[in-house]
Design a protein around this motif. Sequence first.
Motif, PDB file in Angstrom:
ATOM      1  N   ASP A 193       4.687  -2.554   1.293  1.00 22.78           N
ATOM      2  CA  ASP A 193       4.974  -2.239   2.750  1.00 22.78           C
ATOM      3  C   ASP A 193       5.609  -3.014   3.462  1.00 22.78           C
ATOM      4  N   ILE A 194       7.286  -3.224   3.312  1.00 26.86           N
ATOM      5  CA  ILE A 194       7.749  -4.339   3.968  1.00 26.86           C
ATOM      6  C   ILE A 194       8.347  -3.745   5.273  1.00 26.86           C
ATOM      7  N   LYS A 195       7.900  -4.499   6.482  1.00 27.65           N
ATOM      8  CA  LYS A 195       8.542  -4.190   7.575  1.00 27.65           C
ATOM      9  C   LYS A 195       9.985  -4.463   7.668  1.00 27.65           C
ATOM     10  N   GLY A 196      10.887  -3.762   8.486  1.00 24.79           N
ATOM     11  CA  GLY A 196      12.078  -4.059   8.606  1.00 24.79           C
ATOM     12  C   GLY A 196      12.359  -5.114   9.580  1.00 24.79           C
ATOM     13  N   PRO A 201      16.621  -2.542   6.964  1.00 22.59           N
ATOM     14  CA  PRO A 201      15.300  -1.769   6.952  1.00 22.59           C
ATOM     15  C   PRO A 201      14.164  -2.091   6.205  1.00 22.59           C
ATOM     16  N   GLY A 202      13.076  -1.568   6.869  1.00 19.72           N
ATOM     17  CA  GLY A 202      11.828  -2.057   5.691  1.00 19.72           C
ATOM     18  C   GLY A 202      11.733  -1.021   4.675  1.00 19.72           C
ATOM     19  N   ILE A 203      10.810  -1.036   3.798  1.00 21.73           N
ATOM     20  CA  ILE A 203      10.622  -0.078   2.580  1.00 21.73           C
ATOM     21  C   ILE A 203       9.204  -0.085   2.583  1.00 21.73           C
ATOM     22  N   SER A 204       8.784   1.369   2.138  1.00 23.30           N
ATOM     23  CA  SER A 204       7.470   1.558   1.815  1.00 23.30           C
ATOM     24  C   SER A 204       7.084   2.572   0.475  1.00 23.30           C
TER      25      SER A 204
END
Length: 286
Positions: A193-196, A201-204
Amino acid sequence: MTALRGLLSGNAAVNTRMAVRWISSVAAESGFSFPASLARKGVAPRRDPGSRNVQWVFLGCPGVGKGTYASRLSRLLGVPHIATGDLVRDELAATGPLSKQLTEIVNRGQLVSDEIIIDLLSKRFEDGVAKGESGFILDGFPRTRRQAEILEGVTEIELVVNLKLREDVLLGKCLGRRICSQCGGNFNVASIDIKGENGRPGISMPPLLPPEHCMSKLVTRADDTEEVVKERLRLYYELSQPVEEFYRVRGKLLEFDLPGGIPESWPKLLQALNLDDHDEKQSAAA
Ligand SMILES: Nc1ncnc2c1ncn2[C@@H]1O[C@H](COP(=O)(O)OP(=O)(O)O)[C@@H](O)[C@H]1O
């Protein structure tokens, strides 16, 4: 015909030529069709739902999830999912000198020789033909330009899907991989769960957890340690460019950036493959 084990001794180039001739004859016997390239402008051809003999290749880094997506697609299309990594691991589980030799190579994150891989692949094709299989989704082969040339020399690959995922999640995905020692199912306990930030952009990617009855039987691959994964990733980046280029110039490469976990990526992949209009197929592969 007996397996090609005997070919492993002696001259490597001759062995490979013999194995290639043998794969060709198996492909011919099995009724594989060799259609002209169907990939156009990076978009896969729309296929007749009844058509079952795709000959596709999945490329992608360790941890990208190519085994997961290739196996889902193979169920969807009714073709075998042939992963050379699985063939190697089956061999590791056996006893004997080849198993010992392979264990050392695989646990260092290195590639096994073309001769051995082609031998294992030939035997897998042979078994498939005996069972009436047709078509395939190959995963983990070709890994080098030479392997791509060998494959191109024996059969027509219609489409090569190059799965891509941002680098900063690959290590975590590899370290989170688990296999059920009983049913062989592949799972992943990593929760990404990486925030943008800074416009990126983030990636979940939620974990892919096993059913309750597999929970206590999960094992980790011996080559999924941090050190070995880093070496496999390094080697992959070094060798993959020429393979991608090989298929790019032939108009067969479909680049696909995974936007996230399976729920997000799977429908988009089906769309890119022009398979999104078969709802019943989607549920079959779920
Ligand atoms: N085409 C191939 N050529 C050489 N070695 C291979 C090939 N496919 C698999 N292997 C061996 O099997 C190991 C596991 O393969 P695989 O499961 O595809 O790993 P990864 O998760 O790194 O993609 C590789 O690290 C390599 O040693």
